[in-house]
Design an enzyme around this catalytic site. Sequence first.
Site, PDB file in Angstrom:
ATOM      1  N   ASP A  68       0.609  -1.318  -0.040  1.00  0.00           N
ATOM      2  CA  ASP A  68       0.062   0.003   0.090  1.00  0.00           C
ATOM      3  C   ASP A  68       0.704   1.100   0.094  1.00  0.00           C
ATOM      4  O   ASP A  68       0.500   2.234   0.646  1.00  0.00           O
ATOM      5  CB  ASP A  68      -0.827  -0.090   1.245  1.00  0.00           C
ATOM      6  CG  ASP A  68      -1.783  -1.348   1.133  1.00  0.00           C
ATOM      7  OD1 ASP A  68      -2.361  -1.601   0.264  1.00  0.00           O
ATOM      8  OD2 ASP A  68      -1.824  -1.914   2.315  1.00  0.00           O
ATOM      9  N   HIS A 125      -4.192  -2.669  -6.242  1.00  0.00           N
ATOM     10  CA  HIS A 125      -3.423  -1.493  -6.803  1.00  0.00           C
ATOM     11  C   HIS A 125      -4.631  -0.641  -7.124  1.00  0.00           C
ATOM     12  O   HIS A 125      -5.170  -0.656  -8.065  1.00  0.00           O
ATOM     13  CB  HIS A 125      -2.425  -1.770  -7.695  1.00  0.00           C
ATOM     14  CG  HIS A 125      -1.419  -2.554  -7.238  1.00  0.00           C
ATOM     15  ND1 HIS A 125      -0.134  -2.820  -7.798  1.00  0.00           N
ATOM     16  CD2 HIS A 125      -0.899  -2.990  -6.003  1.00  0.00           C
ATOM     17  CE1 HIS A 125       0.871  -3.470  -7.074  1.00  0.00           C
ATOM     18  NE2 HIS A 125       0.162  -3.604  -5.719  1.00  0.00           N
ATOM     19  N   ARG A 161     -10.432  -3.214   5.348  1.00  0.00           N
ATOM     20  CA  ARG A 161      -9.939  -3.019   6.910  1.00  0.00           C
ATOM     21  C   ARG A 161      -9.239  -1.720   7.220  1.00  0.00           C
ATOM     22  O   ARG A 161      -8.502  -1.357   6.238  1.00  0.00           O
ATOM     23  CB  ARG A 161      -9.195  -4.325   7.348  1.00  0.00           C
ATOM     24  CG  ARG A 161      -9.777  -5.570   7.318  1.00  0.00           C
ATOM     25  CD  ARG A 161      -8.645  -6.979   7.774  1.00  0.00           C
ATOM     26  NE  ARG A 161      -7.605  -6.904   6.706  1.00  0.00           N
ATOM     27  CZ  ARG A 161      -6.753  -7.678   6.646  1.00  0.00           C
ATOM     28  NH1 ARG A 161      -6.335  -8.436   7.877  1.00  0.00           N
ATOM     29  NH2 ARG A 161      -5.538  -7.840   5.940  1.00  0.00           N
TER      30      ARG A 161
HETATM   31  P1  IMP Z   1      -2.219 -12.854   2.946  1.00  0.00           P
HETATM   32  O1  IMP Z   1      -1.310 -12.513   1.659  1.00  0.00           O
HETATM   33  O2  IMP Z   1      -3.798 -12.599   2.456  1.00  0.00           O
HETATM   34  O3  IMP Z   1      -1.924 -14.195   3.274  1.00  0.00           O
HETATM   35  O4  IMP Z   1      -1.998 -12.052   4.059  1.00  0.00           O
HETATM   36  C1  IMP Z   1      -0.945 -11.838   4.924  1.00  0.00           C
HETATM   37  C2  IMP Z   1      -0.519 -10.854   5.388  1.00  0.00           C
HETATM   38  O5  IMP Z   1      -0.241  -9.746   4.024  1.00  0.00           O
HETATM   39  C3  IMP Z   1      -1.916  -9.912   5.960  1.00  0.00           C
HETATM   40  O6  IMP Z   1      -1.068  -9.036   7.110  1.00  0.00           O
HETATM   41  C4  IMP Z   1      -2.182  -9.148   4.865  1.00  0.00           C
HETATM   42  O7  IMP Z   1      -2.871  -7.932   5.497  1.00  0.00           O
HETATM   43  C5  IMP Z   1      -1.145  -8.638   4.109  1.00  0.00           C
HETATM   44  N1  IMP Z   1      -0.986  -8.317   2.779  1.00  0.00           N
HETATM   45  C6  IMP Z   1      -1.217  -9.109   1.651  1.00  0.00           C
HETATM   46  N2  IMP Z   1      -1.209  -8.543   0.586  1.00  0.00           N
HETATM   47  C7  IMP Z   1      -1.135  -7.200   0.775  1.00  0.00           C
HETATM   48  C8  IMP Z   1      -1.345  -5.907   0.135  1.00  0.00           C
HETATM   49  O8  IMP Z   1      -1.308  -6.021  -0.971  1.00  0.00           O
HETATM   50  N3  IMP Z   1      -0.963  -4.777   0.740  1.00  0.00           N
HETATM   51  C9  IMP Z   1      -1.003  -4.834   2.367  1.00  0.00           C
HETATM   52  N4  IMP Z   1      -0.858  -5.858   2.980  1.00  0.00           N
HETATM   53  C10 IMP Z   1      -1.112  -7.028   2.333  1.00  0.00           C
HETATM   54 MG    MG Z   2      -2.732  -2.201  -1.747  1.00  0.00          MG
END
Ligand code: IMP
Ligand code: MG
Length: 335
Positions: free
Chosen positions: A13, A43, A253
């Site tokens: 982000d 994105h 969130r």
């Molecule tokens: P997952 O990638 O959905 O398994 O999530 C694992 C961790 O990575 C969590 O804390 C998510 O919030 C974070 N996360 C995954 N992708 C992103 C993204 O694109 N932006 C911000 N946080 C992410």
């Molecule tokens: Mg993002």
Amino acid sequence: MTCTVVVGGFFGDEGKGKIIAYIAKKDNVTIAARGGVGPNAGHTFAFEDKTYKVRMLPSAILNPNTQLMVGAGVLINSQVLKNEIESFNTRGRTFVDYNCAIITQEHIDKDLSNDHLKSKVGTTGTGTGPANADRVMRIASLARDTKELSPYVVDVSEKLNDAIDKNKNVLLEGTQGTYLSLYHGGYPYVTSKDVTASAICSDVGIGPKKVDEVLVVFKSYVTRVGGGPLDGELDKEEAKKRGWLEFGSVTGRERRSAPFNFELARKSIRLNSGTQLAITKLDVLFPDCSGKNNFNSLSREAKEFIGNIESQTNLPVVYIGTGRDLNSIIDRRSN
Ligand code: IMP
Ligand code: MG
């Protein structure tokens, strides 16, 4: 003509989408290829009063001459991909690698119902962790076996290497951020793969010697969604007061926030072997910078903030985001 990898320097982000959308539109980018985990990343960018969000396509959709590719390392949610191809009308210039693995409903259900993933790690619930687990178990299905993807399937690595050999501009789009890397982030509060620049290259099938620039994107402050430590974290009231309270683009969130962290920035530049930087959302720290396109017109404080980042990292800040719209950017290659 350059091959540039764009990665997030903090926890995702950082505003990579906007930077990539800008470069793709401004430069003559032949291919933009997405690396990273998959549809867990959203994105977002805005252009002429319209907001665009992509979870599968590279953020280069606004240049009609740019081919949009998804690298072999990336997981595909076929429905999300098809919806994006349809809504942004990119059929004919969208391609996925035949080795991309496919996320199923079962993966999503598991991601949402597994207590460790949902409550402790705080995943996005998009099925990416369970899908990568199946991929490692070698039981996932791939794009090459998926009939509905057959119009899009190519050898992305071959197309990219060809374009680079022909001296075309190529953009490799990283997703997530360095500190969400499975290897280099704060395990277990990480995503299901490495997401540093080397991993992004591997995802799309580009060897390390083909890369000219590694652009590391930082936001002017740090945000994080999900679990895990965040040094200097502000409480919600303070975040709100400073205008730093954001919401996740995939999950909605609340994002946690903290001031710009030089130690994290330096380590991230090392992990990615960064060669240049982009700093986004400078207008959130310095509202008088809003919409500016010229470095000289920034306030003294804003110039000092950028100068301090350059002196503490030893890298040039090449792009500075000053607002939501693609045109709210200072491109220091031109001024
Ligand atoms: P997952 O990638 O959905 O398994 O999530 C694992 C961790 O990575 C969590 O804390 C998510 O919030 C974070 N996360 C995954 N992708 C992103 C993204 O694109 N932006 C911000 N946080 C992410
Ligand atoms: Mg993002």
